[in-house]
Design a protein around this motif. Structure first.
Motif, PDB file in Angstrom:
ATOM      1  N   GLU A 121     118.883  25.960   5.944  1.00  0.00           N
ATOM      2  CA  GLU A 121     120.058  25.633   6.739  1.00  0.00           C
ATOM      3  C   GLU A 121     119.798  25.609   8.247  1.00  0.00           C
ATOM      4  OE1 GLU A 121     123.972  24.480   7.490  1.00  0.00           O
ATOM      5  OE2 GLU A 121     122.769  24.448   5.663  1.00  0.00           O
ATOM      6  N   PRO A 122     119.123  26.594   8.847  1.00  0.00           N
ATOM      7  CA  PRO A 122     118.920  26.534  10.298  1.00  0.00           C
ATOM      8  C   PRO A 122     118.153  25.289  10.756  1.00  0.00           C
ATOM      9  CG  PRO A 122     118.567  28.760   9.547  1.00  0.00           C
ATOM     10  CD  PRO A 122     118.712  27.904   8.311  1.00  0.00           C
ATOM     11  N   GLU A 123     117.209  24.817   9.947  1.00  0.00           N
ATOM     12  CA  GLU A 123     116.494  23.604  10.329  1.00  0.00           C
ATOM     13  C   GLU A 123     117.415  22.389  10.282  1.00  0.00           C
ATOM     14  OE1 GLU A 123     112.009  24.938   8.884  1.00  0.00           O
ATOM     15  OE2 GLU A 123     113.233  23.665   7.576  1.00  0.00           O
ATOM     16  N   GLU A 124     118.323  22.358   9.314  1.00  0.00           N
ATOM     17  CA  GLU A 124     119.306  21.272   9.255  1.00  0.00           C
ATOM     18  C   GLU A 124     120.228  21.343  10.474  1.00  0.00           C
ATOM     19  OE1 GLU A 124     119.357  18.962   6.737  1.00  0.00           O
ATOM     20  OE2 GLU A 124     117.529  19.941   6.033  1.00  0.00           O
ATOM     21  N   VAL A 125     120.625  22.553  10.840  1.00  0.00           N
ATOM     22  CA  VAL A 125     121.495  22.742  12.010  1.00  0.00           C
ATOM     23  C   VAL A 125     120.789  22.268  13.277  1.00  0.00           C
ATOM     24  CG1 VAL A 125     122.506  24.519  13.504  1.00  0.00           C
ATOM     25  CG2 VAL A 125     122.887  24.598  11.036  1.00  0.00           C
ATOM     26  N   PHE A 126     119.501  22.577  13.396  1.00  0.00           N
ATOM     27  CA  PHE A 126     118.751  22.151  14.579  1.00  0.00           C
ATOM     28  C   PHE A 126     118.734  20.626  14.685  1.00  0.00           C
ATOM     29  CE2 PHE A 126     114.994  21.122  17.062  1.00  0.00           C
ATOM     30  CZ  PHE A 126     115.073  22.032  18.108  1.00  0.00           C
ATOM     31  N   GLY A 127     118.503  19.963  13.568  1.00  0.00           N
ATOM     32  CA  GLY A 127     118.518  18.503  13.584  1.00  0.00           C
ATOM     33  C   GLY A 127     119.882  17.937  13.967  1.00  0.00           C
ATOM     34  N   ASP A 128     120.947  18.561  13.464  1.00  0.00           N
ATOM     35  CA  ASP A 128     122.303  18.112  13.821  1.00  0.00           C
ATOM     36  C   ASP A 128     122.578  18.307  15.309  1.00  0.00           C
ATOM     37  OD1 ASP A 128     122.713  17.478  11.180  1.00  0.00           O
ATOM     38  OD2 ASP A 128     123.817  19.324  10.714  1.00  0.00           O
ATOM     39  N   ALA A 129     122.066  19.410  15.873  1.00  0.00           N
ATOM     40  CA  ALA A 129     122.261  19.672  17.306  1.00  0.00           C
ATOM     41  C   ALA A 129     121.550  18.625  18.148  1.00  0.00           C
ATOM     42  CB  ALA A 129     121.761  21.070  17.656  1.00  0.00           C
ATOM     43  N   LEU A 130     120.342  18.249  17.749  1.00  0.00           N
ATOM     44  CA  LEU A 130     119.625  17.199  18.477  1.00  0.00           C
ATOM     45  C   LEU A 130     120.419  15.895  18.467  1.00  0.00           C
ATOM     46  CD1 LEU A 130     115.928  17.674  17.259  1.00  0.00           C
ATOM     47  CD2 LEU A 130     116.904  18.376  19.446  1.00  0.00           C
ATOM     48  N   GLU A 131     120.943  15.560  17.292  1.00  0.00           N
ATOM     49  CA  GLU A 131     121.704  14.310  17.176  1.00  0.00           C
ATOM     50  C   GLU A 131     122.968  14.358  18.028  1.00  0.00           C
ATOM     51  OE1 GLU A 131     123.685  11.499  13.688  1.00  0.00           O
ATOM     52  OE2 GLU A 131     122.470  13.252  13.158  1.00  0.00           O
ATOM     53  N   ALA A 132     123.645  15.500  18.033  1.00  0.00           N
ATOM     54  CA  ALA A 132     124.882  15.624  18.803  1.00  0.00           C
ATOM     55  C   ALA A 132     124.629  15.498  20.301  1.00  0.00           C
ATOM     56  CB  ALA A 132     125.546  16.970  18.502  1.00  0.00           C
ATOM     57  N   LEU A 133     123.481  15.978  20.747  1.00  0.00           N
ATOM     58  CA  LEU A 133     123.163  15.935  22.181  1.00  0.00           C
ATOM     59  C   LEU A 133     122.415  14.672  22.578  1.00  0.00           C
ATOM     60  CD1 LEU A 133     122.050  19.655  22.707  1.00  0.00           C
ATOM     61  CD2 LEU A 133     124.251  18.615  23.322  1.00  0.00           C
ATOM     62  N   GLY A 134     122.082  13.829  21.606  1.00  0.00           N
ATOM     63  CA  GLY A 134     121.352  12.609  21.908  1.00  0.00           C
ATOM     64  C   GLY A 134     119.914  12.845  22.316  1.00  0.00           C
ATOM     65  N   ILE A 135     119.310  13.913  21.792  1.00  0.00           N
ATOM     66  CA  ILE A 135     117.918  14.244  22.115  1.00  0.00           C
ATOM     67  C   ILE A 135     117.020  13.688  21.016  1.00  0.00           C
ATOM     68  CG2 ILE A 135     116.243  16.115  22.415  1.00  0.00           C
ATOM     69  CD1 ILE A 135     118.539  17.829  23.511  1.00  0.00           C
ATOM     70  N   GLU A 136     116.035  12.893  21.416  1.00  0.00           N
ATOM     71  CA  GLU A 136     115.107  12.309  20.458  1.00  0.00           C
ATOM     72  C   GLU A 136     113.972  13.286  20.154  1.00  0.00           C
ATOM     73  OE1 GLU A 136     115.277   9.419  18.910  1.00  0.00           O
ATOM     74  OE2 GLU A 136     117.134   8.751  19.909  1.00  0.00           O
ATOM     75  N   GLU A 137     113.642  13.418  18.866  1.00  0.00           N
ATOM     76  CA  GLU A 137     112.481  14.228  18.510  1.00  0.00           C
ATOM     77  C   GLU A 137     111.204  13.469  18.833  1.00  0.00           C
ATOM     78  OE1 GLU A 137     112.297  16.818  15.046  1.00  0.00           O
ATOM     79  OE2 GLU A 137     114.119  15.840  14.328  1.00  0.00           O
ATOM     80  N   ALA A 187     112.238  28.654  17.038  1.00  0.00           N
ATOM     81  CA  ALA A 187     112.198  27.207  17.239  1.00  0.00           C
ATOM     82  C   ALA A 187     111.614  26.851  18.604  1.00  0.00           C
ATOM     83  CB  ALA A 187     113.599  26.621  17.087  1.00  0.00           C
ATOM     84  N   GLU A 188     112.070  27.554  19.646  1.00  0.00           N
ATOM     85  CA  GLU A 188     111.645  27.203  21.003  1.00  0.00           C
ATOM     86  C   GLU A 188     110.163  27.477  21.245  1.00  0.00           C
ATOM     87  OE1 GLU A 188     112.910  27.881  25.680  1.00  0.00           O
ATOM     88  OE2 GLU A 188     114.055  28.860  24.071  1.00  0.00           O
ATOM     89  N   HIS A 189     109.655  28.544  20.655  1.00  0.00           N
ATOM     90  CA  HIS A 189     108.297  28.961  20.984  1.00  0.00           C
ATOM     91  C   HIS A 189     107.273  28.654  19.891  1.00  0.00           C
ATOM     92  CE1 HIS A 189     109.768  30.820  24.597  1.00  0.00           C
ATOM     93  NE2 HIS A 189     110.667  31.484  23.900  1.00  0.00           N
ATOM     94  N   TRP A 190     107.741  28.062  18.767  1.00  0.00           N
ATOM     95  CA  TRP A 190     106.761  27.748  17.731  1.00  0.00           C
ATOM     96  C   TRP A 190     107.126  26.479  16.973  1.00  0.00           C
ATOM     97  CZ3 TRP A 190     105.899  30.440  12.400  1.00  0.00           C
ATOM     98  CH2 TRP A 190     104.723  29.927  11.825  1.00  0.00           C
ATOM     99  N   THR A 191     108.112  26.555  16.070  1.00  0.00           N
ATOM    100  CA  THR A 191     108.303  25.453  15.130  1.00  0.00           C
ATOM    101  C   THR A 191     108.788  24.169  15.798  1.00  0.00           C
ATOM    102  OG1 THR A 191     110.534  26.248  14.606  1.00  0.00           O
ATOM    103  CG2 THR A 191     108.735  27.022  13.191  1.00  0.00           C
ATOM    104  N   GLU A 192     109.550  24.277  16.883  1.00  0.00           N
ATOM    105  CA  GLU A 192     110.073  23.094  17.570  1.00  0.00           C
ATOM    106  C   GLU A 192     109.678  23.117  19.039  1.00  0.00           C
ATOM    107  OE1 GLU A 192     111.430  20.826  15.805  1.00  0.00           O
ATOM    108  OE2 GLU A 192     112.086  21.860  13.987  1.00  0.00           O
ATOM    109  N   ASP A 193     108.542  23.739  19.342  1.00  0.00           N
ATOM    110  CA  ASP A 193     108.155  23.889  20.749  1.00  0.00           C
ATOM    111  C   ASP A 193     107.898  22.545  21.423  1.00  0.00           C
ATOM    112  OD1 ASP A 193     105.872  23.493  19.189  1.00  0.00           O
ATOM    113  OD2 ASP A 193     104.582  24.611  20.564  1.00  0.00           O
ATOM    114  N   ASP A 194     107.471  21.534  20.631  1.00  0.00           N
ATOM    115  CA  ASP A 194     107.237  20.229  21.241  1.00  0.00           C
ATOM    116  C   ASP A 194     108.539  19.570  21.674  1.00  0.00           C
ATOM    117  OD1 ASP A 194     108.004  19.967  18.592  1.00  0.00           O
ATOM    118  OD2 ASP A 194     106.682  18.275  18.160  1.00  0.00           O
ATOM    119  N   VAL A 195     109.641  19.871  20.980  1.00  0.00           N
ATOM    120  CA  VAL A 195     110.947  19.358  21.397  1.00  0.00           C
ATOM    121  C   VAL A 195     111.360  20.000  22.715  1.00  0.00           C
ATOM    122  CG1 VAL A 195     113.384  19.178  20.806  1.00  0.00           C
ATOM    123  CG2 VAL A 195     111.652  18.927  19.013  1.00  0.00           C
TER     124      VAL A 195
END
Length: 238
Positions: A121-137, A187-195
């Motif tokens: 669930e948290p990974e799905e939430v992270f993806g939804d947050a990116l979409e809501a903010l218009g941030i491209e992975e 997410a910020e410091h490992w799994t999604e650090d590139d975002v």
């Protein structure tokens, strides 16, 4: 076995920050540990922990790959590896290298991810947050692909194929209960650090706040991270 040897030699393949290597130094006070990893910075962190624990004199750090260990034939009494084999370009080569550096009678034990496509669930939430903010992975290089084992049987077969005997492999489970804050830190410091690294300070704050806001509505049980692993061990014949 190791307790019967005067100064057993242990190799930690893909040591990272040295968690397993330093645990081995504590577990076997007479052991010498050779920690191998391709990343200089991680090896420095492993050395720092050993220095703090007073065991640095028994730790040797070596830059190298799992599939081409910088060690002589039959130079170790025990080989261990944790969460590394699925990251190697060629998993069988890494297992074969563990066999090569072991002395006859030496065991190789590893812990590796099992293939698992269950959503979290948290990974799905992270993806939804990116979409809501218009941030491209960012576009990610798939590399060598996922080399996780499909089953314990496959892990055991790979050990036997390179010559290990007395092989055992089983499914074990990794569980960790996150909070919204600890997931965002992960997410910020490992799994999604590139975002996060591609954002300016303002957008990083916006993304953190949006993910936290959404996770606050998530049931606590959905923040439980539970994934299958394979624990496998085999012995080089004497």
């Amino acid at each position: 076995m190791l307790g019967a040897l005067p100064d057993p030699a242990v190799v930690d393949i893909g040591t990272g920050t040295g968690t397993l290597a330093n645990a081995a130094l504590r577990r076997w006070p007479a052991a010498r540990v050779m920690a191998v990893d391709p990343a200089h910075r991680l090896l420095e962190m492993a050395e720092a922990d050993a220095r703090t624990a007073g065991t640095l004199d028994r730790l040797t750090t070596l830059v190298g790959q799992a599939g081409q260990l910088p060690l002589a034939d039959e130079s170790a009494d025990l080989a261990v590896s944790s969460f590394v084999l699925q990251l190697t370009p060629n998993r069988t080569e890494a297992v074969r290298e563990a066999f090569r550096v072991l002395r006859p009678g030496g065991p190789f034990a590893h812990l590796t991810w099992l293939t698992d496509d269950e959503p979290w669930e948290p990974e799905e939430v992270f993806g939804d947050a990116l979409e809501a903010l218009g941030i491209e992975e960012p576009i990610r290089d798939g590399g060598a692909g996922d080399l996780s084992y499909p089953s314990p049987r496959a892990a055991a077969a790979e050990l036997r194929a390179v010559g290990f005997r007395d092989v055992r492999a089983e499914t074990v489970w990794l569980e960790h209960r996150f909070t919204p804050e600890s997931y965002v830190a992960l997410a910020e410091h490992w799994t999604e650090d590139d975002v996060f690294s591609g954002l300016d300070d303002r957008d990083r704050r916006r993304l953190r706040d949006e993910v936290l806001r959404r996770l606050a509505r998530t049931a606590p049980e959905d923040l439980l991270y539970r994934r299958p692993l394979v624990s496998a061990i085999g012995t080089r014949p004497g």
